[in-house]
Design a protein around this motif. Sequence first.
Motif: not given
Length: 451
Positions: A175-184, A142-153, A215-217
Amino acid sequence: MEADDEAAPAPMSDEAMMPNGIEELEEEQLQPRSGGKSAISGEQMDIESYISLYSGRTKIFRLLFIAEQCGNQSMQLEALRMANDEVRKGEDSHLYRQVAQKIGAALGPHYEFDQSWADAIDRRAEQRKEKLENELNGYRTNLIKESIRMGYNDFGDFYYAHGQIGDAFKNYVRTRDYCTTSKHIIQMCLNVILASIELGQFMHVSNYVSKAEQTPDSLDPITVAKLRCAAGLAHLEAKKYKLAARKFLETGPELGNNYSEVIAPQDVATYGGLCALASFDRTELKNKVIDNISFRNFLELVPEVRELINDFYASRYASCLDYLENLKPNLLLDIHLHDHVEILYTDIRHKAIIQYTHPFISVDLPTMASAFKTTVAGLQKELEALITENQIQARIDSHNKILYARHTDQRNSTFQRALQTGVEFEREVRAMLLRANLIKHEHTQRGSRKL
């Protein structure tokens, strides 16, 4: 007598940290680290209070390390018993088999290998793995980026819990290729750091600490403290004690028990204090350790290290060496510090000897030997080595047992500096005159302007 600052490790290229690069890791690199040579008896250690400072897999590995190194049978069995109880709270059947094999029949039938428990864990693991694979395949379809990140995690967490740290490392990095935020990104870095520490891959630790700090913020005080500790461990492993000391000294009190899966606050005090003693000069020791209000919170947790540092700075060497000797058996049972104890102790002792001799024109060797709790012959050998290495400017009167300082000829050195200054001044004036004449006679070349 401070050593030069060690250079920080060069950052790794992106290719080396990408999933494709991971496949090239050697098999032995993807196995958790184990202990080395046997340590001396550690009868002073209260295992229960010590191990209560930790959680997760490090708690089990520290217990196994103590059992392997202590050389005391009752202490060994106690550590194995606690390791067995701890490992059965998790899902690592392979580690359970190892612990049970080490125990054998020494602790009675209650601690013998439970095949049914191990089989049940393995069945649940297979079911869980199949479910995770199906979910991840669906997310990738389904190419859901956040879900793929969580799946690998989730896969990384699964492998980590079951002791397959190499596979956990690979999935955390993916998971690095699917991180969309600094928190990820921060979460990914902390996961990779945790797996890398267990694998003993401290170059990866340094690289991902640097990546997280970019990513100091999104860095809260607790995360910053965790990264400082991880960087300190990496420098310690590389024997860069001054850099390690700085990282531990920069660790904030917010750390508390929030990183017990890797390190305890007491470890920060011990590692930072010993590395500072071995590598800092007196000024740095005063400013960065003794007067460091933040680090003082850690030192209060380990009074022996606090007093050791104060005695060293106050030149109370007999008391300082007593504290070192009392701490040594327990330090040799520390999974991160044991390989460095002898080196650190030798460096600290040499710095103490240098500091002792520095103010005097002559030193009575029997008096000095008494202060350092050694024989005159032993002290003389240590002094000879330091004089040969040019760390002490002195000579030894072996007959009268006196050390005489060899002071430089201030008159001659001042004269030599004056001559050198004159030579440099003459060279600079000649260069200025040459330039002035070239400009005067228009022997200069101007660059053409680019339109």
